[in-house]
Design a protein around this motif. Sequence first.
Motif, short mmCIF file in Angstrom:
data_model
loop_
_atom_site.label_atom_id
_atom_site.label_comp_id
_atom_site.label_asym_id
_atom_site.label_seq_id
_atom_site.Cartn_x
_atom_site.Cartn_y
_atom_site.Cartn_z
N ALA A 92 0.83 -1.20 0.00
CA ALA A 92 0.00 0.00 0.00
C ALA A 92 0.86 1.25 0.00
O ALA A 92 0.57 2.22 -0.73
CB ALA A 92 -0.93 0.00 1.21
N LEU A 93 1.92 1.26 0.79
CA LEU A 93 2.80 2.43 0.84
C LEU A 93 3.56 2.61 -0.47
O LEU A 93 3.79 3.74 -0.91
CB LEU A 93 3.77 2.33 2.02
CG LEU A 93 3.14 2.45 3.40
CD1 LEU A 93 4.20 2.24 4.48
CD2 LEU A 93 2.43 3.79 3.57
N VAL A 94 3.95 1.52 -1.10
CA VAL A 94 4.63 1.63 -2.40
C VAL A 94 3.66 2.19 -3.44
O VAL A 94 4.01 3.08 -4.22
CB VAL A 94 5.22 0.27 -2.86
CG1 VAL A 94 5.72 0.33 -4.30
CG2 VAL A 94 6.35 -0.15 -1.93
N SER A 95 2.43 1.71 -3.45
CA SER A 95 1.42 2.23 -4.39
C SER A 95 1.20 3.72 -4.17
O SER A 95 1.16 4.51 -5.12
CB SER A 95 0.10 1.46 -4.20
OG SER A 95 -0.92 2.01 -5.01
N TYR A 96 1.06 4.11 -2.90
CA TYR A 96 0.84 5.52 -2.57
C TYR A 96 2.04 6.37 -3.00
O TYR A 96 1.87 7.43 -3.61
CB TYR A 96 0.61 5.64 -1.06
CG TYR A 96 0.28 7.03 -0.60
CD1 TYR A 96 -1.02 7.52 -0.70
CD2 TYR A 96 1.25 7.86 -0.06
CE1 TYR A 96 -1.33 8.80 -0.29
CE2 TYR A 96 0.95 9.14 0.36
CZ TYR A 96 -0.34 9.61 0.25
OH TYR A 96 -0.64 10.88 0.65
N THR A 97 3.25 5.89 -2.72
CA THR A 97 4.46 6.62 -3.07
C THR A 97 4.63 6.69 -4.58
O THR A 97 5.05 7.72 -5.12
CB THR A 97 5.69 5.97 -2.40
OG1 THR A 97 5.46 5.94 -0.99
CG2 THR A 97 6.97 6.73 -2.70
N TYR A 98 4.29 5.63 -5.28
CA TYR A 98 4.33 5.62 -6.75
C TYR A 98 3.44 6.74 -7.28
O TYR A 98 3.80 7.45 -8.22
CB TYR A 98 3.84 4.26 -7.26
CG TYR A 98 3.79 4.10 -8.76
CD1 TYR A 98 4.88 3.57 -9.44
CD2 TYR A 98 2.68 4.48 -9.50
CE1 TYR A 98 4.84 3.40 -10.82
CE2 TYR A 98 2.64 4.32 -10.87
CZ TYR A 98 3.72 3.78 -11.53
OH TYR A 98 3.69 3.63 -12.89
#
Length: 166
Positions: A92-98
């Motif tokens: 989820a954090l990778v998706s948000y940061t992306y």
Amino acid sequence: MPNETKQMSAAGLNALRTREGAVLHYYNDIANNCTFGVGGLAHHGPCTDEEMRRPVNAADVNAQLAVSVRSAEAAVRRQVPRRELSQDQFDALVSYTYNTGPTGAHPVLSAANAGQDAQVVSHMNRNVNVVPRDAHGRRLRPVRSAGLVNRRREEAAPFQPPVPAR
């Protein structure tokens, strides 16, 4: 560092691709920024006529996605060094940061690092506006995006407290 070897899972990558969609040409996104592939920003401001005619192949899209996901993973690992994340939280954090970039994700990543799940959810759910640009690339007033509201709900879910059984 508890997250130093984590990578986005196949399920997380599939969810990211679904959220972003894959477009095999340049287009102006909701903020009127020139974009291609899986939400890959080509540049701020609208695409030129030449860019709009330029084809994009699947290999270009996959290469852009891989580089951008690796960058987002590195930002999450760098900014969340103290707290061990579950795979769903990491994804989820990778998706948000992306989607937001490492600078835009900083408040969420700081809250995650501190174990402040309610703050993670709050920060994510507030970040649902886009700032469109006019034909000359100048920023206009922010506009609430229903698509981002739904996306943030999905990304925040791993940080929500469990619902007690009745």
